[in-house]
Scaffold this active site. Sequence first.
Site, PDB file in Angstrom:
ATOM      1  N   ALA A  11       0.858  -1.192   0.000  1.00 40.50           N
ATOM      2  CA  ALA A  11       0.000   0.000   0.000  1.00 40.50           C
ATOM      3  C   ALA A  11       0.895   1.244   0.000  1.00 40.50           C
ATOM      4  O   ALA A  11       1.813   1.352   0.816  1.00 40.50           O
ATOM      5  CB  ALA A  11      -0.889   0.008   1.235  1.00 40.50           C
ATOM      6  N   LYS A  12       0.635   2.147  -0.923  1.00 37.78           N
ATOM      7  CA  LYS A  12       1.381   3.409  -0.927  1.00 37.78           C
ATOM      8  C   LYS A  12       0.628   4.344   0.021  1.00 37.78           C
ATOM      9  O   LYS A  12      -0.245   5.119  -0.404  1.00 37.78           O
ATOM     10  CB  LYS A  12       1.463   3.957  -2.351  1.00 37.78           C
TER      11      LYS A  12
END
Length: 281
Positions: free
Chosen positions: A156-157
Amino acid sequence: MRETEKIWMNGELVAWDDARIHVGTHGLHYGSGVFEGIRAYETPNGSAVFRLTDHLKRLDNSARLLGMDLPFSVEDLRLASHELIAVNGLPECYLRPIAFFGYGELGVSAVGNPVDIVIMSWPWGAYLGEDGLKKGIRAKISSWQRIGPNVIPHVAKATGVYLNSMLAVTEANRAGYDEAILLTAEGYVADGSGENVFIVKDGVIYTPDLSTSILPGITRDEAFMCGTAAEVTPLREVDDVELGVGPVTLELQAAYIDTVRGRSERWAQWLEYAERTPAEA
Ligand SMILES: Cc1ncc(COP(=O)(O)O)c(C=O)c1O
């Protein structure tokens, strides 16, 4: 940052100065957001965004991993990105979509908080400097360890994760280096504060896999970093060990630039050209 005219905010184009949020916004307090960094390039066939849909799918996936329902679809965001590029009159720009838990409750739990989503665009030159692109950059192995996958989902960014990157690159900059390289808890190379890391040994390119446990460290050979912002940047020095700028790196850099600037047939499918609206056609 150079200000532009409009920002896309929750489905509307608002003036740059009017894109405001409340200080009680959940994402401000707890880093509960997800974002993307995307580049649009001016090509002989007009403005083209490099792998726009793939970036927006990653944004959508990052949001799911944080239990956040995005109020707009990938297709809505794709159209909004093109609209923003056109309205700001910037065929070549950096695009920053960001979604975050908004103003509502301020307990740590995000349950019940609304989700805000914004896209900014502005002109952003070479992330690690024009000189860095040509001559390579100097990196420092960080004393900060990369956040492990069982701490925060690492695919996940997420905005909060970047505190780890911020500490690492700030430490490197203060010590006179251009960038930081973070290691895993086990001491293997993970990535840069905002780029992936590669080395070239005997003509073969190596990079850590997603479990970041394959690479036994940096060797005296060619090395480079890459990312949407940083493009392909040679890594000429790590912790004062000179690596130089190698031919494979320069070849890859040229191939990447030809691709994003619309001069390559091979990866032409990765360029998402602005579509003409019926009014323009
Ligand atoms: C920590 C980190 N690693 C790698 C990358 C490279 O990813 P991308 O090529 O999608 O820009 C980035 C850029 O966002 C990053 O922040």
